[in-house]
Design an enzyme around this catalytic site. Structure first.
Site, PDB file in Angstrom:
ATOM      1  N   GLU A 201       0.819  -1.213   0.000  1.00 41.60           N
ATOM      2  CA  GLU A 201       0.000   0.000   0.000  1.00 41.60           C
ATOM      3  C   GLU A 201       0.851   1.260   0.000  1.00 41.60           C
ATOM      4  O   GLU A 201       0.522   2.236  -0.658  1.00 41.60           O
ATOM      5  CB  GLU A 201      -0.963   0.002   1.190  1.00 41.60           C
ATOM      6  CG  GLU A 201      -2.086  -1.012   1.082  1.00 41.60           C
ATOM      7  CD  GLU A 201      -2.984  -0.802  -0.145  1.00 41.60           C
ATOM      8  OE1 GLU A 201      -2.944   0.287  -0.746  1.00 41.60           O
ATOM      9  OE2 GLU A 201      -3.716  -1.728  -0.504  1.00 41.60           O
TER      10      GLU A 201
ATOM     11  N   TYR B 223       8.872   9.814  -4.991  1.00 39.49           N
ATOM     12  CA  TYR B 223       8.369  10.261  -3.677  1.00 39.49           C
ATOM     13  C   TYR B 223       9.191   9.622  -2.572  1.00 39.49           C
ATOM     14  O   TYR B 223       8.696   8.795  -1.790  1.00 39.49           O
ATOM     15  CB  TYR B 223       6.890   9.911  -3.516  1.00 39.49           C
ATOM     16  CG  TYR B 223       5.969  10.827  -4.277  1.00 39.49           C
ATOM     17  CD1 TYR B 223       5.889  12.185  -3.958  1.00 39.49           C
ATOM     18  CD2 TYR B 223       5.182  10.366  -5.306  1.00 39.49           C
ATOM     19  CE1 TYR B 223       5.041  13.036  -4.641  1.00 39.49           C
ATOM     20  CE2 TYR B 223       4.336  11.202  -6.005  1.00 39.49           C
ATOM     21  CZ  TYR B 223       4.262  12.538  -5.670  1.00 39.49           C
ATOM     22  OH  TYR B 223       3.426  13.360  -6.349  1.00 39.49           O
TER      23      TYR B 223
ATOM     24  N   TYR C 267      -5.844   7.075   3.938  1.00 41.20           N
ATOM     25  CA  TYR C 267      -6.067   5.987   2.998  1.00 41.20           C
ATOM     26  C   TYR C 267      -5.400   4.687   3.451  1.00 41.20           C
ATOM     27  O   TYR C 267      -6.030   3.636   3.540  1.00 41.20           O
ATOM     28  CB  TYR C 267      -5.573   6.348   1.590  1.00 41.20           C
ATOM     29  CG  TYR C 267      -5.415   5.102   0.759  1.00 41.20           C
ATOM     30  CD1 TYR C 267      -6.536   4.429   0.286  1.00 41.20           C
ATOM     31  CD2 TYR C 267      -4.159   4.536   0.533  1.00 41.20           C
ATOM     32  CE1 TYR C 267      -6.416   3.243  -0.414  1.00 41.20           C
ATOM     33  CE2 TYR C 267      -4.036   3.354  -0.165  1.00 41.20           C
ATOM     34  CZ  TYR C 267      -5.160   2.717  -0.635  1.00 41.20           C
ATOM     35  OH  TYR C 267      -5.038   1.538  -1.295  1.00 41.20           O
TER      36      TYR C 267
ATOM     37  N   ASP D 143      -9.509   5.968  -1.977  1.00 38.65           N
ATOM     38  CA  ASP D 143      -8.355   6.436  -2.748  1.00 38.65           C
ATOM     39  C   ASP D 143      -8.879   7.092  -4.018  1.00 38.65           C
ATOM     40  O   ASP D 143     -10.086   7.282  -4.185  1.00 38.65           O
ATOM     41  CB  ASP D 143      -7.393   5.275  -3.058  1.00 38.65           C
ATOM     42  CG  ASP D 143      -7.892   4.393  -4.191  1.00 38.65           C
ATOM     43  OD1 ASP D 143      -9.115   4.396  -4.453  1.00 38.65           O
ATOM     44  OD2 ASP D 143      -7.074   3.709  -4.821  1.00 38.65           O
TER      45      ASP D 143
ATOM     46  N   CYS E 110     -26.069   4.111 -11.630  1.00 39.10           N
ATOM     47  CA  CYS E 110     -25.083   5.202 -11.650  1.00 39.10           C
ATOM     48  C   CYS E 110     -25.744   6.512 -12.088  1.00 39.10           C
ATOM     49  O   CYS E 110     -26.200   6.638 -13.226  1.00 39.10           O
ATOM     50  CB  CYS E 110     -23.932   4.853 -12.591  1.00 39.10           C
ATOM     51  SG  CYS E 110     -22.677   6.145 -12.717  1.00 39.10           S
TER      52      CYS E 110
END
Length: 371
Positions: free
Chosen positions: A49, A94, A132, A150, A218
């Site tokens: 994750e 990152y 998250y 997310d 939807c």
DNA sequence: AACACGGGGTG
DNA sequence: CACCCAGTGTT
């Protein structure tokens, strides 16, 4: 906005879709096992994750295997050398994630007897674990009824309910809607199913609504253009920054490298010497910034796009007969360049100066993005 | 709330 | 190639 369907029905429908269409991923427990109450290893779930934050499944897979092979247990990672962790993370981006990954492993090993907390709250207190990831690990590894939100799930629920409020303002509203849908049974599979749906069917562009288990409930599909959701604030344009990079090589076939400061952009990663990256080149900056006197010759420019600016680097190269000892850098043999903690922009600069520096590119196979 | 922080995918 | 995607920490 009003609920046009029963949340529990939608959850069952999503789980049925996931049973048929889930992707087998190295950190997952397959639905048949999950139905028997089997949960994935929290260390594997957490590692995957964190790697998957802002990163595609395709990019993560080889890194995930490499990390597990180097550090099979969270206690191994806690005991690892930070520099080795940065090397193993190089290319994933990152880099604060890698620093926090190490800190988190140390916290789990040192303060939690090597066992991950099994609640959202406990997980979120750890470095590098935010809303998250805390919810995802709690749901997937501990069967907690956590609302996992997310970017994929944001897209699914924003279309399901045609939410007009732009992100990030709409986030709490979306989280509440996900919480309402999340079942007590198989919350982890529900979360992974929602993310898979967003990654493979409810895609940002040209969603495959005909294949979607929600296509009859939807709101966006019924009343608007699904592709226009989620609404989001206009993003700003990226400024251009420029600089110079100096790639020195020696007859023995080594390149002069040094380490960046621990904080900020590419913190703690390896680089070739260079100037600061500024809005424009002022005067003789490039000449003054050369790491040592050598026959520097220009060999073109490279461009690299970061999150919030674009960088254009003028690359200079020089062959030096005797290795310079000045500065805090070191000479790294070409053969071991690939194992260094080199971010992509630095690999580009080196490849510009020494085209054969990196051989063997990664194979690119097609696969849906993100979980 | 706004910004800093990489790299890879899509059309 | 221009554009899009997207969690966490800091300020």
């Amino acid at each position: 906005m009003q609920q046009t369907f029963k949340a529990a029905d939608a959850a069952n429908r999503l789980l049925a879709w996931y049973d048929r269409h889930h992707r087998d991923l190295p950190w997952r427990v397959s639905p048949p096992m999950a139905r028997d109450g089997v949960v994935a290893d929290p260390y594997h779930v957490w590692l995957s994750e964190v790697m998957l934050q802002q990163t595609t499944v395709q990019a993560v897979k080889p890194y995930f295997h490499r990390f597990l092979s180097l550090w099979p247990k969270v206690t191994d990672l806690a005991a690892a050398d930070t520099e080795e962790v940065m090397k193993a993370w190089a290319g994933l981006g990152y880099y604060a994630r890698a620093r926090n990954l190490k800190k988190c492993a140390e916290a789990v090993a040192g303060n939690h007897q090597g066992v991950f907390p099994d609640t959202e709250e406990g997980l979120k207190a750890l470095p590098g674990i935010g809303d998250y990831t805390a919810a995802a690990v709690a749901a997937i590894a501990f069967n907690r009824q956590s609302a996992v939100l997310d970017g994929n799930v944001e897209r699914v629920v924003s279309r399901l309910h045609a939410i007009d409020t732009p992100l990030p303002t709409a986030k709490p509203q979306m989280r509440a809607l996900v919480a309402k849908m999340t079942p007590a049974d198989r919350p982890g599979d529900f979360a992974q199913g929602m993310m898979d749906l967003g990654a493979t069917i409810c895609t940002p562009k040209r969603p495959a609504c005909a294949l979607c288990p929600f296509n009859d409930i939807c709101t966006a599909l019924k009343t608007a253009d699904p592709e226009t959701f989620p609404r989001k604030a206009a993003r700003k344009d990226k400024p251009l920054r420029v600089g110079a990079a100096f790639v020195a090589s020696c007859p023995e076939g080594a390149v002069y490298l040094r380490k960046r400061v621990e904080t900020g952009l590419l913190g703690g990663m390896t680089e070739v010497p260079g100037t600061a990256w500024t809005a424009r080149i002022d005067g003789e900056t490039s000449v003054e910034a050369q790491p040592f006197a050598a026959g520097w010759e220009p060999c073109g420019t490279i461009t690299h796009v970061f999150t919030h600016f674009e960088l254009r680097l003028s690359v200079y190269r020089a062959n030096v007969a005797n290795r310079n000892k000045s500065g805090n850098g070191w000479w790294e043999p070409l053969a071991s360049l690939e194992e260094q903690a080199l971010p992509t922009v630095m690999k580009k600069a080196i490849a510009q100066a020494i085209p054969h520096a990196f051989r063997g590119k990664r194979d690119r196979t097609r696969e849906p993005r993100n979980t």
